[in-house]
Structure formats: C-alpha cells, structure tokens
Design an enzyme around this catalytic site. Structure first.
Site, mmCIF file in Angstrom:
data_model
loop_
_atom_site.group_PDB
_atom_site.id
_atom_site.type_symbol
_atom_site.label_atom_id
_atom_site.label_comp_id
_atom_site.label_asym_id
_atom_site.label_seq_id
_atom_site.Cartn_x
_atom_site.Cartn_y
_atom_site.Cartn_z
ATOM 1 C CG ASN A 9 -29.485 21.400 -2.616
ATOM 2 O OD1 ASN A 9 -30.037 21.310 -1.526
ATOM 3 N ND2 ASN A 9 -28.297 21.969 -2.765
ATOM 4 C CG ASP A 14 -21.325 19.009 -6.304
ATOM 5 O OD1 ASP A 14 -20.686 19.319 -5.279
ATOM 6 O OD2 ASP A 14 -21.955 17.948 -6.408
ATOM 7 C CE LYS A 20 -38.123 37.401 -15.604
ATOM 8 N NZ LYS A 20 -39.480 37.789 -15.928
ATOM 9 C CG PHE A 50 -24.032 14.976 6.913
ATOM 10 C CD1 PHE A 50 -23.294 15.376 8.019
ATOM 11 C CD2 PHE A 50 -25.281 14.395 7.119
ATOM 12 C CE1 PHE A 50 -23.789 15.210 9.295
ATOM 13 C CE2 PHE A 50 -25.788 14.222 8.403
ATOM 14 C CZ PHE A 50 -25.040 14.619 9.490
ATOM 15 C CE LYS A 53 -19.296 12.013 -2.260
ATOM 16 N NZ LYS A 53 -20.749 12.201 -2.218
ATOM 17 C CE LYS A 88 -16.055 15.761 -0.735
ATOM 18 N NZ LYS A 88 -16.749 17.013 -1.033
HETATM 19 N N1 CTP Z 1 -19.340 19.655 0.187
HETATM 20 C C1 CTP Z 1 -18.584 20.801 0.275
HETATM 21 N N2 CTP Z 1 -18.455 21.630 -0.803
HETATM 22 C C2 CTP Z 1 -19.043 21.308 -1.971
HETATM 23 C C3 CTP Z 1 -19.796 20.117 -2.073
HETATM 24 C C4 CTP Z 1 -19.924 19.314 -0.966
HETATM 25 O O1 CTP Z 1 -18.044 21.093 1.348
HETATM 26 N N3 CTP Z 1 -18.916 22.144 -2.996
HETATM 27 C C5 CTP Z 1 -19.453 18.816 1.388
HETATM 28 C C6 CTP Z 1 -20.869 18.648 1.876
HETATM 29 O O2 CTP Z 1 -21.211 19.641 2.822
HETATM 30 C C7 CTP Z 1 -20.828 17.276 2.489
HETATM 31 C C8 CTP Z 1 -19.750 16.544 1.705
HETATM 32 O O3 CTP Z 1 -19.010 17.552 1.035
HETATM 33 O O4 CTP Z 1 -20.409 17.311 3.848
HETATM 34 C C9 CTP Z 1 -20.252 15.566 0.707
HETATM 35 O O5 CTP Z 1 -21.205 16.187 -0.125
HETATM 36 P P1 CTP Z 1 -21.729 15.433 -1.421
HETATM 37 O O6 CTP Z 1 -22.626 16.371 -2.204
HETATM 38 O O7 CTP Z 1 -22.275 14.099 -1.062
HETATM 39 O O8 CTP Z 1 -20.357 15.167 -2.174
HETATM 40 P P2 CTP Z 1 -19.602 15.835 -3.347
HETATM 41 O O9 CTP Z 1 -18.219 16.158 -2.919
HETATM 42 O O10 CTP Z 1 -20.390 16.978 -3.888
HETATM 43 O O11 CTP Z 1 -19.505 14.642 -4.366
HETATM 44 P P3 CTP Z 1 -20.583 14.141 -5.468
HETATM 45 O O12 CTP Z 1 -21.613 15.227 -5.625
HETATM 46 O O13 CTP Z 1 -19.743 13.934 -6.669
HETATM 47 O O14 CTP Z 1 -21.143 12.867 -4.927
#
Ligand code: CTP
Length: 404
Positions: free
Chosen positions: A211, A280, A290, A323, A337, A341
């Site tokens: 990303n 995610d 490859k 974050f 969240k 979380k």
């Molecule tokens: N995070 C994490 N592990 C993951 C995804 C996210 O620990 N696999 C943590 C990120 O480091 C951040 C927080 O979760 O501190 C929120 O990340 P975000 O991408 O906004 O949330 P998601 O839980 O991935 O939810 P969504 O993508 O559905 O909005």
C-alpha cells in the site's frame, strides 16, 4: 537537532563522554569542542569515536597539519549558526569568567559569543573556587543573560575537600539540555513500541501486495519519543527512510512477520503505537516460481493476522494507540475501531483528502480517546507526533492516578 558540547579542563571531563551518549540516545547530533586543558584530561579520540564527528580542538584547524584557510578561520561561525544549543560540561571557573566578560580567546569562548543558540553550563570546580565572589558574580551575570546553570552538587571533591562543586548528575545535565531544546522528558522510563510503514504480502518471487504508506508518521513518532526520553522499539515494514539512530529497529516484510516481532517485543513495552498500514489480506500460498502471463487470473486472498487484535489478547498494562485510515464516515468508523480493538486511543486520518496522509510530510488527524475527541488540523507529521505523544502522556497520568 544539534548540540555543541564544550568540554573544559577538569577532573569531571570524562563524564562528558557519557553525556554525549545520553544526548545521542535522544536523537541529538553532538559536535564536541575541547579546550586545550580538557585535552590534558581526556583524549579527543574518545569523543570523536563516541560522537562520530570530528572533535574541534582549537581555532584554525592547526591539528590537521593543513595550512589554515578561510574555512578553518570561520569554522566557529559555521558551528555557531548550525547548533540548537551550546552545552558546556564541565564548565570551569575560567570559562565562566570568559563567558561573563566576553573574552574570545579560543574556539569555545569565541563560539559562545558567535552563537544565538541557548547556552547551558554545568560547572564543576573546587569548593573555594565555586564560592569565590568572582565566580558567583560571573554566574549571576550569565544567569541574567539567560544562560541556564546546572547547579553543582555537594560532596567529596577530587581535591580532597568537601562541599559544593561536584558536577551535577549526568541526567540533570541532559534534562537541562533537552529542556533548553524545547523537549520535555515526559516519556523517560517508558518503552514505546512503534510499528511503521507498509507490509508486503508475497505473490511470487518478484511480486507482492502492498500500500502507499511511506512510514513517515511512525518514524516521526519514533524520533519524537526518543527526544522525550523514551526507549523506542521500532518495527518497520520496508520504507526508504533512515530510522533514528537511537531506536532499536526490527525490519519486517509481511503482516505475519510484523505480528511475530510485535508479540516478541510486547512484554518489554509500556506503550504501543501502531501506525503501520498492515495488509488486511495475504496470499496463503505464494507461487514458488514467477507467475507467467496468460489470460485472466485471480489471486486467492486470505485474511492477514489482525495485529492489534492479537496485542489486545496478550497485553498486560500497556497503553495501546491505534491509527486508522478512513475514506468515509471517518469519526464513526474510528470510534467503532477504538472499541472493537480495545484501544486506549485511535488516531484517524481521512485519506481521501489531497496532500495529507499517505506519502506526504503533512497530516490532519483526529485523536479519539474514550473521553475526548481532539482535532489536529493540517500540520507536519512531526507536530502530529508531538500531539499524539501529549495524549499518551495524559492517558498515562490518568492511569497512574487510577492505580494509586
Ligand atoms: N491493523 C493491524 N493489523 C491488521 C490491520 C490493521 O494491527 N491486519 C492496525 C493498524 O496498524 C492500525 C489499525 O489496525 O493501527 C487500524 O487499521 P485500519 O487499516 O484502519 O483498520 P482495519 O482493522 O484494517 O479495518 P478496515 O480496513 O476494515 O477499515
């Protein structure tokens, strides 16, 4: 930030070596300047090796063997303009007198006159020299001029006498220097575990899913945390940034590797800040070879581990800050969240806005705790890091009131 550390000739000169290290631990660059008599007590090489910079031992660069030239003749001006503070350890009666009178007889005393940066002096000398009206008057002059004096302690002195004149404790000198630099030490004693950057999920030996995270927010937090006195453990995905030298860094690629590093370090941390943009989804079974071009193809994705959820499961008394990057229903999603979380605070940014957030030096965020919603309008990531750490300190204080 850069500090010029002036070392004068006294038994306590060796203690300045430890102060170089303590300043560097806080992410400060140190340029050491030694007076002639300091070099009778400690060799310049000790400071050069510790600071990683050339030690200035006199005017006109005579030691290098080269002919003095315009660069060496105006070096004190260049140093004077590049520093954020001048700290003198130990400050002898002689240097205090010269500073007070404006006598520019060597590099250090010339630098004192030439710099507009704030000045901190940590005196150390024989008790009679300290108590002499001449020294006390010089100190008064310097105090009035805004020089910060780190008062010496009392005790047994190298000369065999007992009384005031011992160099203050190293920590007190460093705290005075940091205060002068505008950095309070409100995170000293804390260990902050920070995750930063993107993760990479392998598709085949040459391709991966990732990303736009640059890692800048996490690296700014690492540097700000160090400056405020914390020990910093930085778990980072791949970025092009140079981590602060005093941070303890673990470089990872995938979400799974980040999870393993975080869980290993978690017991050492008192505060966890998760700025990393973690994948995610991951590819459970990346191709060994490859992948070849063909018709349509689809990737079989499985959920990546949710690191924050795992932290919540394993945590003891750590403060956890998440974050969130959102593009819609920004505050509502972030509040959701915060709860789901089990976080103490969440810092949310609206990544649909141009010029802030991903891949930028600037950010605009809202910090949400269980009790407060704190908007931080667009500013640098460095400033955002400071506001997040202010909130961490406040939460820590509340926690200690509840526990006491
Ligand atoms: N995070 C994490 N592990 C993951 C995804 C996210 O620990 N696999 C943590 C990120 O480091 C951040 C927080 O979760 O501190 C929120 O990340 P975000 O991408 O906004 O949330 P998601 O839980 O991935 O939810 P969504 O993508 O559905 O909005």
């Amino acid at each position: 930030m850069k500090v010029a550390l002036g070392v004068c000739g006294g038994i306590a000169a060796y203690k300045a070596a430890e102060i170089v290290r303590l300043l560097q631990d806080r992410g400060i660059r140190v340029q050491v300047i030694m007076t002639d008599s300091a070099q009778e007590f400690v060799r310049p090489l000790t400071f050069a090796a510790l600071s990683g910079e050339k030690v200035i031992t006199g005017m006109f660069n005579r030691d290098s063997g080269a002919e003095p030239n315009i660069d060496s003749a105006i070096e004190h001006i260049a140093v004077a303009q590049s520093i954020d503070a001048l700290v003198v350890v130990p400050a002898t009666a002689d240097v205090l007198a010269k500073f007070a009178q404006g006598i520019a007889s060597d590099f250090l005393t010339t630098l004192y006159l030439a710099t507009a940066a704030p000045v901190v002096v940590a005196p150390a000398m024989n008790v009679n020299m300290w108590e002499h009206p001449a020294t006390q008057q010089n100190l008064e002059t310097l105090r009035k001029r805004g020089v910060k004096i780190v008062e010496p302690g009392s005790g047994y002195l190298a000369c065999g006498m007992t009384g005031p004149g011992r160099l203050a404790e190293n920590e007190a000198v460093v705290a005075a220097a940091m205060e002068t630099l505008g950095a309070s030490q409100d995170l000293s004693g804390e260990t902050v575990l920070i995750t930063a950057g993107p993760t990479r999920e392998k598709i085949d030996p040459v391709r991966y899913l990732t990303n736009r995270s640059s890692g800048r927010m996490g690296y700014a937090l690492a540097e700000a945390g160090l400056r405020r006195g914390a020990r910093v453990l930085l778990v980072t995905g791949p970025t092009s940034l140079k981590p602060p030298s005093a941070a303890e860094v673990v470089v990872v690629e995938s979400a799974k590797q980040m999870l393993d590093a975080v869980l290993r370090l978690l017991p050492e941390a008192s505060i966890v800040i998760k700025t990393a943009a973690v994948a995610d989804y991951t590819i459970a079974d990346p191709a060994e070879q490859k992948l070849k071009r063909g018709g349509n193809m689809s990737l079989d994705l499985t959920p990546a581990p949710d690191i924050l959820a795992e932290i919540s499961r394993h945590k003891k008394s750590q403060l956890i800050i998440g974050f969130a990057a959102e593009t819609e229903n920004v505050l509502d999603n972030a509040r959701q969240k915060l709860k789901s979380k089990s976080l103490d605070a969440i810092v949310v940014n609206d990544v649909s806005r141009e010029g802030v957030g991903f891949d930028s030096d600037r950010n605009a965020v809202t910090i949400i705790t269980r009790a407060e919603t704190i908007p931080v309008p667009e500013t640098t990531k460095w400033e955002v890091a400071q506001r997040v750490l202010d909130c961490v300190v406040e939460l820590k204080q509340k926690l200690s009131v509840v526990n006491s």
